[in-house]
Design a protein around this motif. Structure first.
Motif, PDB file in Angstrom:
ATOM      1  N   ARG A   1      -0.837  12.306  20.034  1.00  0.00           N
ATOM      2  CA  ARG A   1      -1.548  12.764  18.837  1.00  0.00           C
ATOM      3  C   ARG A   1      -0.856  12.262  17.568  1.00  0.00           C
ATOM      4  NH1 ARG A   1      -3.077  19.041  17.259  1.00  0.00           N
ATOM      5  NH2 ARG A   1      -4.540  18.517  15.596  1.00  0.00           N
ATOM      6  N   LEU A   2       0.469  12.265  17.577  1.00  0.00           N
ATOM      7  CA  LEU A   2       1.227  11.762  16.431  1.00  0.00           C
ATOM      8  C   LEU A   2       0.934  10.287  16.202  1.00  0.00           C
ATOM      9  CD1 LEU A   2       3.368  12.614  14.340  1.00  0.00           C
ATOM     10  CD2 LEU A   2       5.113  11.957  15.986  1.00  0.00           C
ATOM     11  N   LYS A   3       0.826   9.538  17.258  1.00  0.00           N
ATOM     12  CA  LYS A   3       0.536   8.111  17.140  1.00  0.00           C
ATOM     13  C   LYS A   3      -0.859   7.883  16.574  1.00  0.00           C
ATOM     14  CE  LYS A   3       0.487   3.848  19.862  1.00  0.00           C
ATOM     15  NZ  LYS A   3       0.673   3.274  21.223  1.00  0.00           N
ATOM     16  N   SER A   4      -1.841   8.662  17.035  1.00  0.00           N
ATOM     17  CA  SER A   4      -3.210   8.501  16.530  1.00  0.00           C
ATOM     18  C   SER A   4      -3.323   8.891  15.062  1.00  0.00           C
ATOM     19  CB  SER A   4      -4.180   9.342  17.373  1.00  0.00           C
ATOM     20  OG  SER A   4      -3.898  10.724  17.231  1.00  0.00           O
ATOM     21  N   VAL A   5      -2.620   9.946  14.646  1.00  0.00           N
ATOM     22  CA  VAL A   5      -2.658  10.356  13.231  1.00  0.00           C
ATOM     23  C   VAL A   5      -2.014   9.298  12.346  1.00  0.00           C
ATOM     24  CG1 VAL A   5      -1.876  12.091  11.580  1.00  0.00           C
ATOM     25  CG2 VAL A   5      -2.758  12.814  13.779  1.00  0.00           C
ATOM     26  N   LYS A   6      -0.938   8.678  12.830  1.00  0.00           N
ATOM     27  CA  LYS A   6      -0.306   7.602  12.056  1.00  0.00           C
ATOM     28  C   LYS A   6      -1.245   6.408  11.900  1.00  0.00           C
ATOM     29  CE  LYS A   6       4.552   8.632  13.034  1.00  0.00           C
ATOM     30  NZ  LYS A   6       5.801   8.189  13.707  1.00  0.00           N
ATOM     31  N   ASN A   7      -2.000   6.094  12.951  1.00  0.00           N
ATOM     32  CA  ASN A   7      -2.975   5.001  12.849  1.00  0.00           C
ATOM     33  C   ASN A   7      -4.078   5.331  11.850  1.00  0.00           C
ATOM     34  OD1 ASN A   7      -1.613   3.460  14.738  1.00  0.00           O
ATOM     35  ND2 ASN A   7      -2.778   4.277  16.463  1.00  0.00           N
ATOM     36  N   ILE A   8      -4.524   6.598  11.864  1.00  0.00           N
ATOM     37  CA  ILE A   8      -5.545   7.021  10.903  1.00  0.00           C
ATOM     38  C   ILE A   8      -5.017   6.933   9.478  1.00  0.00           C
ATOM     39  CG2 ILE A   8      -6.892   9.012  10.112  1.00  0.00           C
ATOM     40  CD1 ILE A   8      -7.162   9.842  13.042  1.00  0.00           C
ATOM     41  N   GLU A   9      -3.747   7.305   9.288  1.00  0.00           N
ATOM     42  CA  GLU A   9      -3.154   7.223   7.951  1.00  0.00           C
ATOM     43  C   GLU A   9      -3.122   5.778   7.452  1.00  0.00           C
ATOM     44  OE1 GLU A   9       0.916   8.618   5.628  1.00  0.00           O
ATOM     45  OE2 GLU A   9       0.980   7.938   7.703  1.00  0.00           O
ATOM     46  N   LYS A  10      -2.828   4.829   8.341  1.00  0.00           N
ATOM     47  CA  LYS A  10      -2.837   3.424   7.945  1.00  0.00           C
ATOM     48  C   LYS A  10      -4.233   2.983   7.499  1.00  0.00           C
ATOM     49  CE  LYS A  10       0.925   2.061  11.054  1.00  0.00           C
ATOM     50  NZ  LYS A  10       1.280   1.241  12.247  1.00  0.00           N
ATOM     51  N   ILE A  11      -5.261   3.451   8.218  1.00  0.00           N
ATOM     52  CA  ILE A  11      -6.636   3.076   7.870  1.00  0.00           C
ATOM     53  C   ILE A  11      -7.042   3.670   6.525  1.00  0.00           C
ATOM     54  CG2 ILE A  11      -9.054   3.312   8.566  1.00  0.00           C
ATOM     55  CD1 ILE A  11      -8.078   3.288  11.472  1.00  0.00           C
ATOM     56  N   THR A  12      -6.749   4.945   6.323  1.00  0.00           N
ATOM     57  CA  THR A  12      -7.136   5.593   5.062  1.00  0.00           C
ATOM     58  C   THR A  12      -6.394   4.992   3.871  1.00  0.00           C
ATOM     59  OG1 THR A  12      -5.505   7.340   5.500  1.00  0.00           O
ATOM     60  CG2 THR A  12      -7.778   7.746   6.178  1.00  0.00           C
ATOM     61  N   LYS A  13      -5.125   4.626   4.059  1.00  0.00           N
ATOM     62  CA  LYS A  13      -4.387   3.983   2.976  1.00  0.00           C
ATOM     63  C   LYS A  13      -4.996   2.620   2.632  1.00  0.00           C
ATOM     64  CE  LYS A  13       0.215   6.070   3.249  1.00  0.00           C
ATOM     65  NZ  LYS A  13       1.660   5.823   3.539  1.00  0.00           N
ATOM     66  N   SER A  14      -5.384   1.876   3.674  1.00  0.00           N
ATOM     67  CA  SER A  14      -6.008   0.568   3.427  1.00  0.00           C
ATOM     68  C   SER A  14      -7.338   0.721   2.700  1.00  0.00           C
ATOM     69  CB  SER A  14      -6.218  -0.167   4.756  1.00  0.00           C
ATOM     70  OG  SER A  14      -4.992  -0.366   5.418  1.00  0.00           O
ATOM     71  N   MET A  15      -8.146   1.704   3.113  1.00  0.00           N
ATOM     72  CA  MET A  15      -9.433   1.922   2.462  1.00  0.00           C
ATOM     73  C   MET A  15      -9.250   2.387   1.022  1.00  0.00           C
ATOM     74  SD  MET A  15     -11.786   3.572   5.476  1.00  0.00           S
ATOM     75  CE  MET A  15     -13.249   3.443   4.463  1.00  0.00           C
ATOM     76  N   LYS A  16      -8.189   3.150   0.769  1.00  0.00           N
ATOM     77  CA  LYS A  16      -7.913   3.577  -0.606  1.00  0.00           C
ATOM     78  C   LYS A  16      -7.559   2.377  -1.481  1.00  0.00           C
ATOM     79  CE  LYS A  16      -4.590   6.076  -3.429  1.00  0.00           C
ATOM     80  NZ  LYS A  16      -3.294   6.773  -3.438  1.00  0.00           N
ATOM     81  N   LEU A  17      -6.729   1.474  -0.955  1.00  0.00           N
ATOM     82  CA  LEU A  17      -6.363   0.282  -1.724  1.00  0.00           C
ATOM     83  C   LEU A  17      -7.580  -0.603  -1.992  1.00  0.00           C
ATOM     84  CD1 LEU A  17      -3.000  -0.702   0.021  1.00  0.00           C
ATOM     85  CD2 LEU A  17      -3.301   0.349  -2.237  1.00  0.00           C
TER      86      LEU A  17
END
Length: 307
Positions: free
Chosen positions: A34-50
Motif C-alpha cells: 500500500r505504501l508503494k502504491s501511494v508513493k506512485n500516486i503521489e508522483k502522478i499527482t505531482k506531475s499533473m500539478k506541474l
C-alpha cells in the motif's frame, strides 16, 4: 528432572510463536504494498500539478483575449436595448469539458442549471437585466463537454437536445466556438435568446458559476437601436450568429482557465493528502517491523534460555 521439564516446554513455546510471526509478516507485506502504491500516486499527482501550473499562464492569456470578444458583445447588446418584454423562448448552453480530476468544476454549472430549472430564488444565473433567469420545464438544453452531459442526463434527460465533445482539448479557439454556433443554428431549435452557463474565473483558487445572455435574430430586429438604421435581413442574421460565436468563445476560454486552475488545486491537495498518508503508513510499517523484530528476539532468547 528440571532439565527435562525445561526442554519439554521449549518446543511448544517455539511452535506457538510461528503463526504470530507469519501474521506480522503478512501485515507488513500489505502495508509495504500500500505504501508503494501511494508513493506512485503521489508522483502522478505531482506531475499533473506541474503540467497544470505550466498550462495555467497560457490559459489565462487566452481568457484575456476571449474576454475582449465578450466585452464587444455586451456593448452591442447594450445599444440594442428594447422596451419589449423579455423573450420567453430560451436556449440553455452549458459549458464544461470532457476531462475530470479537477474538483467540482463541472458539477458547479450542472447544479446551477438544475437550480434555475427548479425555480430556486437564489439561483446564481442572471439575465441581461440582473434578474434570475426564468425558464420552464420544456426549455431546451445543449451541453459542451461529456462531464456535465453525464450529470444532467440523470436529472433532465428530456431537455437535452444536442451535446458536444472534443471541444477545447487544448486552449479553445474561435474556430471551435464558430463550429458550435453553426451547429446550434442548424439544429432548427427556435429561440429568442441563448443563456450560456459557464464558470467565471474569480482568482487562481476560486471560481463561480455565472451566465451570459445572447439575443437571437428576432431580438436584434425588434430593438430600437437597430430599427433606427436601414439594414438587410442577412446582416441581422449574420450579426446574431457572429455574436453567438463571440459569446461562446468568451465562455469557453474562461471555463478552460477555471478548469486548469481547479485541476492544479485538486492535484496539489491530492499530493498533500498522499504525503500525509505516506507518513502514517511509514510509521505504521516501522512499528510493525519493530514489533516483529522484538518478537523474534524474544523467541530466540526464550529458546536459548530453555536450552
Amino acid at each position: 528432572m528440571l532439565a527435562r521439564r525445561t526442554l519439554s516446554r521449549a518446543p511448544s513455546a517455539l511452535s506457538g510463536a510461528g503463526p504470530g510471526n507469519a501474521r506480522n509478516m503478512a501485515t507488513l507485506r500489505e502495508i509495504e504494498l500500500r505504501l508503494k502504491s501511494v508513493k506512485n500516486i503521489e508522483k502522478i499527482t505531482k506531475s499533473m500539478k506541474l503540467i497544470a501550473s505550466t498550462k495555467l499562464a497560457k490559459a489565462q492569456r487566452a481568457m484575456a483575449a476571449g474576454k475582449e470578444y465578450g466585452i464587444a458583445n455586451s456593448e452591442v447588446f447594450v445599444h440594442a436595448s428594447s422596451a419589449a418584454p423579455t423573450p420567453s423562448n430560451k436556449l440553455f448552453i452549458v459549458v464544461s469539458s470532457d476531462k475530470g480530476m479537477c474538483g467540482g468544476i463541472h458539477s458547479s454549472v450542472s447544479k446551477a442549471t438544475r437550480r434555475a430549472f427548479a425555480g430556486v430564488n437564489d439561483s446564481p444565473l442572471l439575465d441581461g437585466d440582473n434578474k434570475p433567469v426564468e425558464v420552464d420545464s420544456a426549455t431546451p438544453v445543449m451541453v459542451i463537454g461529456d462531464k456535465s452531459k453525464t450529470q444532467l442526463t440523470r436529472a433532465m434527460a428530456g431537455n437535452l437536445r444536442l451535446t458536444f465533445n472534443q471541444i477545447g482539448r487544448d486552449v479553445p479557439t474561435f474556430a471551435d466556438a464558430a463550429g458550435v454556433a453553426d451547429l446550434v443554428i442548424q439544429s432548427g431549435i427556435q429561440y429568442d435568446s441563448v443563456v450560456l452557463i459557464y464558470n467565471k474565473f474569480v482568482s487562481a483558487i476560486s471560481y463561480e458559476p455565472t451566465s451570459m445572455v445572447v439575443r437571437g435574430e428576432a431580438g436584434l430586429k425588434e430593438s430600437e437601436g437597430f430599427k433606427a438604421y436601414e439594414m438587410e435581413d442577412d446582416f441581422t442574421k449574420d450579426l446574431a450568429e457572429f455574436s453567438l460565436a463571440n459569446a461562446i468563445f468568451a465562455a469557453l476560454t474562461e471555463a478552460h482557465a477555471c478548469e486548469i486552475s481547479a485541476r492544479r488545486n485538486a492535484m496539489d491537495n491530492a499530493s498533500k493528502n498522499a504525503k500525509d498518508m505516506i507518513a502514517s503508513l511509514q510509521m505504521k510499517y516501522n512499528r510493525g517491523r519493530q514489533a516483529a523484530i522484538t518478537n523474534e528476539l524474544v523467541d530466540i532468547i526464550t529458546g536459548a534460555s530453555a536450552l
